[in-house]
Scaffold this motif. Structure first.
Motif, short mmCIF file in Angstrom:
data_model
loop_
_atom_site.label_atom_id
_atom_site.label_comp_id
_atom_site.label_asym_id
_atom_site.label_seq_id
_atom_site.Cartn_x
_atom_site.Cartn_y
_atom_site.Cartn_z
N VAL A 117 5.82 3.86 0.61
CA VAL A 117 5.31 2.52 0.23
C VAL A 117 5.63 1.54 1.35
N GLU A 118 4.60 0.86 1.82
CA GLU A 118 4.76 -0.14 2.88
C GLU A 118 4.08 -1.45 2.46
N THR A 119 4.38 -2.49 3.23
CA THR A 119 3.80 -3.82 2.93
C THR A 119 3.29 -4.45 4.21
N TYR A 131 0.85 -1.19 0.00
CA TYR A 131 0.00 0.00 0.00
C TYR A 131 0.89 1.24 0.00
N THR A 132 0.27 2.33 -0.43
CA THR A 132 1.00 3.60 -0.54
C THR A 132 0.34 4.64 0.36
N ILE A 133 1.17 5.37 1.11
CA ILE A 133 0.70 6.43 2.01
C ILE A 133 1.02 7.79 1.35
N THR A 134 -0.02 8.55 1.21
CA THR A 134 0.16 9.91 0.68
C THR A 134 -0.03 10.94 1.80
N THR A 147 4.31 3.58 10.63
CA THR A 147 5.12 4.43 9.75
C THR A 147 5.13 5.86 10.28
N VAL A 148 6.29 6.46 10.27
CA VAL A 148 6.43 7.87 10.68
C VAL A 148 6.47 8.74 9.42
N ILE A 149 5.59 9.72 9.38
CA ILE A 149 5.58 10.64 8.24
C ILE A 149 5.56 12.08 8.77
N THR A 150 5.90 12.97 7.89
CA THR A 150 5.91 14.41 8.23
C THR A 150 5.02 15.15 7.24
N THR A 151 4.04 15.86 7.79
CA THR A 151 3.14 16.62 6.93
C THR A 151 3.60 18.08 6.84
N ALA A 152 3.12 18.75 5.84
CA ALA A 152 3.51 20.15 5.64
C ALA A 152 2.86 21.05 6.67
N ASN A 153 1.69 20.69 7.14
CA ASN A 153 1.01 21.47 8.18
C ASN A 153 0.03 20.56 8.90
N SER A 154 -0.63 21.12 9.88
CA SER A 154 -1.51 20.32 10.71
C SER A 154 -2.82 19.97 10.04
N LYS A 155 -3.09 20.65 8.92
CA LYS A 155 -4.35 20.38 8.24
C LYS A 155 -4.27 19.20 7.25
N VAL A 156 -3.11 18.68 7.03
CA VAL A 156 -2.96 17.57 6.07
C VAL A 156 -3.37 16.25 6.74
N ASN A 157 -4.27 15.52 6.09
CA ASN A 157 -4.69 14.18 6.55
C ASN A 157 -4.12 13.12 5.61
N PRO A 158 -3.15 12.36 6.07
CA PRO A 158 -2.55 11.34 5.21
C PRO A 158 -3.58 10.23 4.89
N GLU A 159 -3.44 9.64 3.71
CA GLU A 159 -4.32 8.55 3.26
C GLU A 159 -3.47 7.40 2.74
N ALA A 160 -4.13 6.24 2.65
CA ALA A 160 -3.44 5.05 2.14
C ALA A 160 -4.32 4.37 1.11
N SER A 161 -3.69 3.70 0.14
CA SER A 161 -4.41 2.95 -0.89
C SER A 161 -3.60 1.67 -1.23
#
Length: 232
Positions: free
Chosen positions: A195-197, A184-187, A211-225
């Motif tokens: 990309v994780e498995t 799956y891919t995390i955006t 998974t540790v990710i960094t967003t540009a700001n607090s309003k970004v909601n990461p998604e996965a597919s």
């Protein structure tokens, strides 16, 4: 004048002596009985000893006639002839019976030819099994759960996320293929997609990683597919 002379009466002549030949009579009677039995099927087996005895008794009778101790010559010869005829009939019946048996055996062997024994080998009926439906990426839905979140103003936020995977198929469908890997891919990560498995077996349990990710700001909601699925 002299009286005529007659010779003295000598009396009546002696009657002829009766024939003496008991063997001749016995041989004739036994020979006749044997010849009669010889012409009767099956019963003719009794004729064998009778005609043989007739020949023996008649032969003894003829020998006695030649020696002068018996007088019944004609009956002795008749007994010999009748016994010989009876013996010939017995021989003919035996030959005819053997020929009939041989013909019957030949007929049966021609009607029922011998065929080699055949070996029957059992073959189990072929069974066709329908292969299970393949596992596809469309069978999965995936979401992201935020485990922790720390923001730094305009610098964005650090998030620890983990996937929540749901399998839409049956447990049997997945286990028939063994273990499946779900890529799956995390955006939402400011440095690009991640990309994780995850690994799943049975459609109910998945081995996942955070998974540790960094967003540009607090309003970004990461998604996965789900990108792909591979089962082995």
């Amino acid at each position: 004048m002299t009286a005529p002379h007659f010779p003295p009466a000598s009396g009546y002549p002696a009657p002829p002596a009766p024939p003496k030949n008991g063997f001749g009579v016995t041989g004739f009677v036994v020979g006749v009985v044997g010849a009669v039995f010889a012409v009767i099927p099956i019963v003719g087996i009794v004729a064998w000893p009778l005609v043989i005895l007739g020949l023996v008794f008649s032969g003894i009778a003829i020998a006695r006639v030649w020696n002068g101790t018996a007088t019944n010559k004609g009956l002795s010869i008749a007994g010999l002839v009748v016994s010989a005829v009876g013996l010939a009939l017995c021989i003919v019946w035996v030959a005819a019976f053997n020929k009939a048996v041989e013909d019957t055996q030949n007929t049966l062997s021609n009607q029922s030819p011998t065929t080699p024994a055949s070996t029957y080998r059992y073959q189990a009926p072929s069974t066709t099994t329908t292969p299970p439906k393949p596992v596809e990426k469309g069978d999965f839905t995936i979401g992201l759960k935020t485990v922790s979140k720390q923001c730094f103003g305009s610098y964005g936020c650090n998030l620890v996320v983990e996937p929540t995977i749901t399998y839409a198929g049956t447990e049997t469908q997945m286990t028939s293929y063994g273990t499946c890997s779900i890529t799956y891919t995390i955006t939402g990560n400011k440095d690009g997609e991640v990309v994780e498995t995850a690994y799943g077996a049975g459609g109910t349990q998945f081995t996942i990683s955070r998974t540790v990710i960094t967003t540009a700001n607090s309003k970004v909601n990461p998604e996965a597919s789900v990108t792909s699925v591979s089962c082995s």
